[in-house]
Scaffold this motif. Structure first.
Motif, PDB file in Angstrom:
ATOM      1  N   ALA A  74       0.841  -1.192   0.000  1.00 14.00           N
ATOM      2  CA  ALA A  74       0.000   0.000   0.000  1.00 14.00           C
ATOM      3  C   ALA A  74       0.879   1.246   0.000  1.00 14.00           C
ATOM      4  O   ALA A  74       1.871   1.313   0.728  1.00 14.00           O
ATOM      5  N   PRO A  75       0.553   2.247  -0.806  1.00 14.49           N
ATOM      6  CA  PRO A  75       1.456   3.395  -0.990  1.00 14.49           C
ATOM      7  C   PRO A  75       1.718   4.207   0.269  1.00 14.49           C
ATOM      8  O   PRO A  75       2.863   4.568   0.548  1.00 14.49           O
ATOM      9  N   VAL A  76       0.686   4.521   1.049  1.00 14.50           N
ATOM     10  CA  VAL A  76       0.858   5.413   2.186  1.00 14.50           C
ATOM     11  C   VAL A  76       1.511   4.692   3.364  1.00 14.50           C
ATOM     12  O   VAL A  76       2.472   5.165   3.966  1.00 14.50           O
ATOM     13  N   SER A  77       0.991   3.511   3.702  1.00 23.74           N
ATOM     14  CA  SER A  77       1.453   2.801   4.890  1.00 23.74           C
ATOM     15  C   SER A  77       2.558   1.799   4.617  1.00 23.74           C
ATOM     16  O   SER A  77       3.219   1.337   5.547  1.00 23.74           O
ATOM     17  N   ASP A  78       2.743   1.419   3.358  1.00 23.22           N
ATOM     18  CA  ASP A  78       3.683   0.366   2.979  1.00 23.22           C
ATOM     19  C   ASP A  78       3.270  -0.982   3.556  1.00 23.22           C
ATOM     20  O   ASP A  78       4.086  -1.889   3.692  1.00 23.22           O
ATOM     21  N   ALA A  79       1.998  -1.134   3.911  1.00 23.90           N
ATOM     22  CA  ALA A  79       1.508  -2.393   4.458  1.00 23.90           C
ATOM     23  C   ALA A  79       1.258  -3.386   3.328  1.00 23.90           C
ATOM     24  O   ALA A  79       0.911  -3.016   2.205  1.00 23.90           O
ATOM     25  N   THR A  80       1.435  -4.657   3.629  1.00 23.61           N
ATOM     26  CA  THR A  80       1.143  -5.719   2.680  1.00 23.61           C
ATOM     27  C   THR A  80      -0.364  -5.934   2.625  1.00 23.61           C
ATOM     28  O   THR A  80      -1.025  -6.079   3.648  1.00 23.61           O
TER      29      THR A  80
END
Length: 286
Positions: A74-80
């Motif tokens: 995810a772009p904002v959080s860098d979460a998978t």
């Protein structure tokens, strides 16, 4: 029997028939949309084990899982995650408050923003194929044409974040994802909160609800991993983290508008047709 009169009333009747046919055609599209929306709503969810034999559009729910290890960052959080949407909004002058979108969720425009208006000016989304399972059965979802309705899932969303507060790598990811740029008439890019982003995600393990999918490939019953059932969609396809779809009500509204618009077109068509037929009969009898 003047030939000119016959031609005039004949043209009027033909014109009326064309207009009438156009109106009825548009109305029939609306009727079909309303009928499909009602059928899908009344049918309710289909059990995953019954999806392979389902005909037409289906609705089902379960737990989202990774498929073949394919995920997104995810772009904002860098979460998978398996899917994400990033919405963007821009602060307008107070005098432009009327331009703020009225159909956004009530929590989208914070009450602590003073007299400033927020204008929603785009966003990005992405998704990868994933599985939906219920502990017994398994269905593969191809979300390429789906509407992602991920609002309101507080455990997998970020707060509205100022552009200036995002790390450089987050901005790079947004740029790579194709974030939209603000309008040229908004020039004060240094203002605090001038542009903000909010990210919502579908992660592995989240409950997911799929509306309006259709079976593209049916494999072994029970969702065997070698050849699972795959569902796709087009006009009605929605992936949501709640059991309240947005596509179905929207199709109800658009279908109703089609019916109304088609009916308004058909009314003068009926008038021209009747006038032409009556005039043609009168002309031929005289």
């Amino acid at each position: 029997m003047p030939s000119t009169d016959v031609i005039i009333v004949g043209v009027a009747a033909l014109f009326g028939l064309v207009v009438l046919g156009t109106g009825l055609s548009i109305a029939s599209i609306g009727v079909e949309r309303v009928r499909t929306a009602r059928t899908l709503r009344e049918a309710g969810p289909t059990a995953l084990g019954d999806v392979p034999e389902a005909r037409g559009l289906v609705e089902f729910e379960g737990v989202a899982r990774e498929l073949d290890g394919e995920t997104l960052e995810a772009p904002v959080s860098d979460a998978t995650c398996l899917a994400y949407t990033v919405r963007a909004r821009t602060r307008d002058d107070a005098g432009r408050a009327a331009e703020t979108r009225s159909d956004e969720p009530t929590d989208a425009v914070g009450s602590d923003e003073g007299d400033d208006a927020w204008r929603f000016d785009g966003g990005v989304s992405a998704s990868v194929p994933f599985a939906v399972e219920d502990g017994i059965d398994r269905v593969t979802v191809d979300p390429a044409n789906a509407v992602l309705s991920l609002d309101g899932w507080w455990t997998t969303q970020t707060a509205w974040t100022d552009d200036s507060d995002l790390a450089a790598d987050a901005l790079d990811r947004l740029e790579a994802a194709g974030r939209s740029e603000p309008d040229d008439d908004i020039t004060d890019s240094s203002a605090s909160g001038y542009r903000q982003y909010r990210e919502q995600r579908l992660e592995s393990g989240d409950d997911v609800h799929v509306f309006g999918a259709s079976v593209a490939r049916a494999g072994a019953r029970g969702g065997g991993s070698d050849d699972p059932v795959t569902v796709v969609g087009d006009d009605w396809f929605e992936i949501s983290i709640s059991d309240e779809p947005s596509v179905i009500p929207e199709r109800y509204r658009s279908g109703s508008l089609y019916v109304i618009f088609g009916g308004l077109i058909a009314v003068p068509g009926i008038g021209f047709t009747l006038a032409g037929v009556v005039g043609l009969i009168s002309t031929l009898l005289l």
